[in-house]
Design an enzyme around this catalytic site. Structure first.
Site, PDB file in Angstrom:
ATOM      1  N   GLY A 116     -40.975  13.970 -63.702  1.00 38.84           N
ATOM      2  CA  GLY A 116     -42.226  14.698 -63.666  1.00 38.84           C
ATOM      3  C   GLY A 116     -42.194  16.048 -62.968  1.00 38.84           C
ATOM      4  N   ASP A 117     -41.134  16.334 -62.216  1.00 40.52           N
ATOM      5  CA  ASP A 117     -41.002  17.643 -61.557  1.00 40.52           C
ATOM      6  C   ASP A 117     -39.520  17.981 -61.454  1.00 40.52           C
ATOM      7  OD1 ASP A 117     -41.647  20.006 -60.269  1.00 40.52           O
ATOM      8  OD2 ASP A 117     -41.859  19.078 -58.290  1.00 40.52           O
TER       9      ASP A 117
END
Length: 330
Positions: free
Chosen positions: A222-223
């Site tokens: 997600g990042d």
């Protein structure tokens, strides 16, 4: 026990007793040394002795306030989810909580690694990332996550949703609201948003779930930019950390590689797709990646509202997408 280091920020016996209680076989804290600091968290190396007198090292992150607590909870839950599927690809999470003697200060503990310089090589890194995505694919039915996860100090809306298009749209609207709260309104941005939500997102994402096609959720980091991926010095293995997890279209993960600042170039895309093919319709792939990259640029513009170059990247991407798909729609 008092620390023997002048750099020990958490030298109180109260802090140490909680650290010892969380760590397996820990007997004595030798040192808690600060290693890095951001606007929303601090990172430490924790050195302990076990009952046999052997030394062990752990990583500890601390943060403050309600959002700091929820961010560290999200990091623990996200890392736990990754570790359950690909334990070789992330540090083993150990504990998270709040210091009882300092109720506004929260901590997260995990295994400590010494890292080599530079970013991972494309082949082993992308093979492990694809393994995470493929092994997790279809383990849940909906898109989202069971708790809030954070990009830096930016909370994500992870409310469960059966549709990827709807989940992505809702997440974008949430980040836009946070950005406006922090930075104020922007007339050009506001003028471009109706076409984004009415034409671009339906055109590019609805096709993934139309004409018999279906997207099964995969667990994503997600990042995943270069600052959250390293190589373990001792083994040479790639490892990821500091996640902002949720269950998503696997290609969303690669949207964070679209901005050139993140240093994962074409060879990373090529290696990844050696293991997992591009989703149909393949002809939309490049613009889907641009759309997913838009959200990561929006994250940057929200995290750093004083840096006008991040908002300009958002506007530039929006101009491209809305002009292309408004014209096609007409």
């Amino acid at each position: 026990m008092t620390s023997n280091s002048s750099a020990d920020k958490f030298g109180s016996s109260g802090h140490h007793s909680q650290i010892l209680a969380a760590l397996p076989h820990a007997h004595q804290v030798i040192e808690v040394r600060e290693q890095a600091k951001s606007a929303w968290a601090e990172a430490f190396q924790v050195r302990i002795l076990d009952s046999q007198g052997l030394e062990h090292k752990y990583f500890m992150k601390t943060s403050y306030g309600h959002h700091g607590r929820e961010a560290l909870r999200g990091e623990f839950e996200g890392t736990s989810a990754i570790h359950a599927i690909t334990p070789e690809f992330c540090p083993r999470p150990i504990a998270w909580g709040t210091f009882t003697s300092q109720p506004d200060t929260h901590f997260y503990l995990c295994k400590y690694f010494e890292f080599a310089e530079g970013i991972p090589s494309p082949s082993p890194f992308c093979e492990k990332l694809a393994r995470l995505h493929s092994r997790s694919c279809g383990l849940v039915d909906n898109f989202g996550f069971h708790c809030t996860t954070y990009n830096g100090d930016l909370p994500q809306d992870n409310t469960w949703c059966p549709s990827w298009e709807q989940f992505f749209s809702r997440g974008m609207r949430h980040v836009l609201r946070v950005r406006e709260t922090r930075a104020g309104p922007n007339p050009e941005l506001e003028a471009l948003l109706p076409n984004l939500f009415d034409k671009v997102i339906p055109r590019l994402l609805r096709a993934l779930e139309s004409d018999g096609r279906k997207i099964k959720p995969s667990l994503i980091h997600g990042d995943l930019w270069y600052g959250n991926a390293s190589v373990i010095r001792k083994t040479g293995d790639p490892v990821i950390y500091d996640p902002a997890c949720f269950w998503a279209h696997n290609e969303y993960e690669l949207g964070n590689w679209h901005p050139e600042r993140n240093r994962f170039g074409k060879e990373f895309y090529q290696e990844y797709h050696r293991h997992i093919p591009k989703s149909d319709p393949v002809e939309d792939y490049d613009d889907r990646n641009v759309l997913y990259g838009l959200r990561f640029n929006l994250h940057a513009a929200t995290l750093f509202p004083d840096k006008v170059e991040f908002l300009e990247l958002v506007l530039r991407t929006l101009r491209y997408l809305t002009e292309k798909y408004q014209m096609n729609a007409e």
